[in-house]
Design a protein around this motif. Structure first.
Motif, PDB file in Angstrom:
ATOM      1  N   CYS A   1       2.518  -2.067  -3.408  1.00 12.32           N
ATOM      2  CA  CYS A   1       1.468  -3.036  -3.105  1.00 12.32           C
ATOM      3  C   CYS A   1       0.142  -2.581  -3.711  1.00 12.32           C
ATOM      4  O   CYS A   1       0.008  -1.469  -4.222  1.00 12.32           O
ATOM      5  CB  CYS A   1       1.319  -3.211  -1.597  1.00 12.32           C
ATOM      6  SG  CYS A   1       0.777  -1.722  -0.750  1.00 12.32           S
ATOM      7  N   LYS A   2      -0.871  -3.453  -3.649  1.00 12.61           N
ATOM      8  CA  LYS A   2      -2.168  -3.124  -4.242  1.00 12.61           C
ATOM      9  C   LYS A   2      -2.896  -2.040  -3.453  1.00 12.61           C
ATOM     10  O   LYS A   2      -3.680  -1.288  -4.028  1.00 12.61           O
ATOM     11  CB  LYS A   2      -3.031  -4.387  -4.343  1.00 12.61           C
ATOM     12  CG  LYS A   2      -2.589  -5.333  -5.451  1.00 12.61           C
ATOM     13  CD  LYS A   2      -3.613  -6.393  -5.714  1.00 12.61           C
ATOM     14  CE  LYS A   2      -3.263  -7.211  -6.956  1.00 12.61           C
ATOM     15  NZ  LYS A   2      -4.290  -8.226  -7.260  1.00 12.61           N
ATOM     16  N   SER A   3      -2.688  -1.989  -2.163  1.00 15.35           N
ATOM     17  CA  SER A   3      -3.290  -0.923  -1.363  1.00 15.35           C
ATOM     18  C   SER A   3      -2.638   0.409  -1.718  1.00 15.35           C
ATOM     19  O   SER A   3      -1.447   0.465  -2.028  1.00 15.35           O
ATOM     20  CB  SER A   3      -3.099  -1.194   0.130  1.00 15.35           C
ATOM     21  OG  SER A   3      -3.727  -2.381   0.521  1.00 15.35           O
ATOM     22  N   THR A   4      -3.403   1.471  -1.687  1.00 19.27           N
ATOM     23  CA  THR A   4      -2.822   2.787  -1.924  1.00 19.27           C
ATOM     24  C   THR A   4      -2.212   3.308  -0.631  1.00 19.27           C
ATOM     25  O   THR A   4      -2.507   2.813   0.466  1.00 19.27           O
ATOM     26  CB  THR A   4      -3.888   3.783  -2.404  1.00 19.27           C
ATOM     27  OG1 THR A   4      -4.842   4.001  -1.349  1.00 19.27           O
ATOM     28  CG2 THR A   4      -4.594   3.261  -3.645  1.00 19.27           C
ATOM     29  N   LEU A   5      -1.373   4.312  -0.757  1.00 24.50           N
ATOM     30  CA  LEU A   5      -0.762   4.931   0.412  1.00 24.50           C
ATOM     31  C   LEU A   5      -1.847   5.459   1.349  1.00 24.50           C
ATOM     32  O   LEU A   5      -1.754   5.303   2.574  1.00 24.50           O
ATOM     33  CB  LEU A   5       0.170   6.055  -0.030  1.00 24.50           C
ATOM     34  CG  LEU A   5       1.008   6.745   1.031  1.00 24.50           C
ATOM     35  CD1 LEU A   5       1.877   5.744   1.784  1.00 24.50           C
ATOM     36  CD2 LEU A   5       1.877   7.824   0.395  1.00 24.50           C
ATOM     37  N   SER A   6      -2.885   6.051   0.812  1.00 21.72           N
ATOM     38  CA  SER A   6      -3.972   6.579   1.623  1.00 21.72           C
ATOM     39  C   SER A   6      -4.678   5.478   2.406  1.00 21.72           C
ATOM     40  O   SER A   6      -5.029   5.652   3.578  1.00 21.72           O
ATOM     41  CB  SER A   6      -4.995   7.305   0.739  1.00 21.72           C
ATOM     42  OG  SER A   6      -4.424   8.431   0.126  1.00 21.72           O
ATOM     43  N   GLN A   7      -4.891   4.337   1.773  1.00 26.02           N
ATOM     44  CA  GLN A   7      -5.545   3.227   2.459  1.00 26.02           C
ATOM     45  C   GLN A   7      -4.700   2.717   3.617  1.00 26.02           C
ATOM     46  O   GLN A   7      -5.223   2.420   4.702  1.00 26.02           O
ATOM     47  CB  GLN A   7      -5.806   2.087   1.467  1.00 26.02           C
ATOM     48  CG  GLN A   7      -6.915   2.382   0.468  1.00 26.02           C
ATOM     49  CD  GLN A   7      -7.007   1.325  -0.613  1.00 26.02           C
ATOM     50  OE1 GLN A   7      -6.007   0.701  -1.012  1.00 26.02           O
ATOM     51  NE2 GLN A   7      -8.221   1.096  -1.112  1.00 26.02           N
ATOM     52  N   LEU A   8      -3.397   2.632   3.415  1.00 24.07           N
ATOM     53  CA  LEU A   8      -2.503   2.159   4.472  1.00 24.07           C
ATOM     54  C   LEU A   8      -2.515   3.123   5.660  1.00 24.07           C
ATOM     55  O   LEU A   8      -2.544   2.704   6.816  1.00 24.07           O
ATOM     56  CB  LEU A   8      -1.079   2.008   3.936  1.00 24.07           C
ATOM     57  CG  LEU A   8      -0.876   0.940   2.848  1.00 24.07           C
ATOM     58  CD1 LEU A   8       0.532   1.036   2.289  1.00 24.07           C
ATOM     59  CD2 LEU A   8      -1.132  -0.456   3.407  1.00 24.07           C
ATOM     60  N   ILE A   9      -2.485   4.420   5.378  1.00 20.81           N
ATOM     61  CA  ILE A   9      -2.463   5.429   6.442  1.00 20.81           C
ATOM     62  C   ILE A   9      -3.803   5.492   7.152  1.00 20.81           C
ATOM     63  O   ILE A   9      -3.859   5.602   8.385  1.00 20.81           O
ATOM     64  CB  ILE A   9      -2.099   6.804   5.863  1.00 20.81           C
ATOM     65  CG1 ILE A   9      -0.654   6.790   5.353  1.00 20.81           C
ATOM     66  CG2 ILE A   9      -2.282   7.909   6.900  1.00 20.81           C
ATOM     67  CD1 ILE A   9      -0.274   8.002   4.537  1.00 20.81           C
ATOM     68  N   ARG A  10      -4.882   5.388   6.419  1.00 22.44           N
ATOM     69  CA  ARG A  10      -6.214   5.505   7.007  1.00 22.44           C
ATOM     70  C   ARG A  10      -6.465   4.407   8.044  1.00 22.44           C
ATOM     71  O   ARG A  10      -7.135   4.630   9.060  1.00 22.44           O
ATOM     72  CB  ARG A  10      -7.283   5.433   5.911  1.00 22.44           C
ATOM     73  CG  ARG A  10      -8.672   5.818   6.387  1.00 22.44           C
ATOM     74  CD  ARG A  10      -9.697   5.562   5.284  1.00 22.44           C
ATOM     75  NE  ARG A  10      -9.601   6.501   4.187  1.00 22.44           N
ATOM     76  CZ  ARG A  10     -10.170   7.704   4.180  1.00 22.44           C
ATOM     77  NH1 ARG A  10     -10.852   8.113   5.234  1.00 22.44           N
ATOM     78  NH2 ARG A  10     -10.059   8.489   3.128  1.00 22.44           N
ATOM     79  N   LEU A  11      -5.943   3.215   7.806  1.00 19.84           N
ATOM     80  CA  LEU A  11      -6.188   2.090   8.695  1.00 19.84           C
ATOM     81  C   LEU A  11      -5.233   2.049   9.884  1.00 19.84           C
ATOM     82  O   LEU A  11      -5.439   1.289  10.828  1.00 19.84           O
ATOM     83  CB  LEU A  11      -6.071   0.773   7.918  1.00 19.84           C
ATOM     84  CG  LEU A  11      -7.117   0.568   6.812  1.00 19.84           C
ATOM     85  CD1 LEU A  11      -6.811  -0.698   6.028  1.00 19.84           C
ATOM     86  CD2 LEU A  11      -8.520   0.500   7.403  1.00 19.84           C
TER      87      LEU A  11
END
Length: 284
Positions: A136-146
């Protein structure tokens, strides 16, 4: 009506190269936590209609459900995207049912982004399992951070760990994770190495000793180590490699955003360097 079951282990099937590893890790966690497995597939957004190759992602024999029929198209229609998702979920459910005898498996077919889908399951789940490379367009870090739920990131193939490294830094998130580790059956059978990277001060030694004592009181077999090193990521990777530890566990993005801006995020670095399953606990 939602079919999301509370306290589930959620397997995110957005990573074609890691589908089987995500399922294996989810089943491993499900058996230990005595929870159902929710198979989550998010249909790509309009901007992400390029066909994703899921063919060969599972080693099961089902000639009627060959996902490679979709991979010859450069782009898929909305109906084809939905059909591809349903085929993937059907195969994933069949794979899990072959290996999970007493625990329920169910599917979540979401017609939205993976980020929104994770937000949908976040607060009612016990654990989210995701592959190391998302599409997806979100990075793995962005998904985990949220996320507000513990997240297990796995490479392929997944190997059930017998030992774990808990990186304890005496911050709020680390203490919250310690509370969780003392209660969850997920790591009950593992030997946990509680490792602190920092100066050899009385404050750090006392904090490490107290955390170690809490794990012991919870009935967990554990060892403690203080590493006097400036480079946290390098120290943890070296220790994990030297002791052949199969699971890394840390708080997720426990540093301030200013410190991350100035020195970089330790979580980001570890996500990029670790080669074992990585369990991240949400920031307090």
């Amino acid at each position: 009506m939602s079919n999301l079951k509370p306290d589930s282990v959620i397997a995110c099937l957005d990573c074609p190269d890691h589908v089987q590893a995500v399922l294996d890790a989810s089943m491993w966690a499900s058996k230990r936590m005595q929870t159902p497995v929710g198979l989550l597939h998010a249909v790509p957004s309009v901007q992400q209609k390029a066909a994703i190759n899921y063919s060969g992602c599972l080693n099961i024999d089902d000639e009627n459900l060959l996902l490679d029929q979709f991979t010859s198209h450069e782009h898929l229609s909305n109906s084809e995207l939905k059909a591809q998702g349903k085929l993937l979920l059907h195969q994933a459910a069949a794979y899990c049912e072959q290996n999970l005898h007493k625990h329920k498996v169910y599917t979540l077919h979401r017609h939205e982004t993976l980020g929104n889908s994770i937000d949908y399951v976040d607060e009612k789940s016990q654990l989210i399992v995701i592959g190391h490379h998302v599409t997806c367009k979100s990075t793995l870090s962005q998904l985990i951070r949220l996320s507000h739920c513990p997240t297990l990131v796995t490479h392929a193939p997944f190997s059930p760990p017998t030992t774990a490294l808990f990186a304890f830094d005496n911050r709020a998130t680390s203490h919250k994770m310690l509370d969780w580790l003392c209660k969850t059956p997920l790591v009950r059978a593992l030997t946990i190495h509680i490792v602190m990277v920092g100066k050899d001060t009385s404050e750090n030694c006392d904090a490490l000793r107290e955390a170690y004592a809490r794990l012991k009181q919870a009935g967990i077999n554990c060892k403690k180590t203080l590493l006097n090193c400036r480079d946290v990521c390098a120290a943890l990777n070296y220790y994990q490699s030297e002791h052949n530890i199969g699971l890394l566990m840390t708080g997720a993005f426990g540093q301030s955003r200013l410190r991350e801006l100035l020195k970089g995020s330790e979580t980001e670095k570890l996500l990029g360097t670790t080669k074992t399953p990585y369990l991240l606990f949400p920031k307090a």
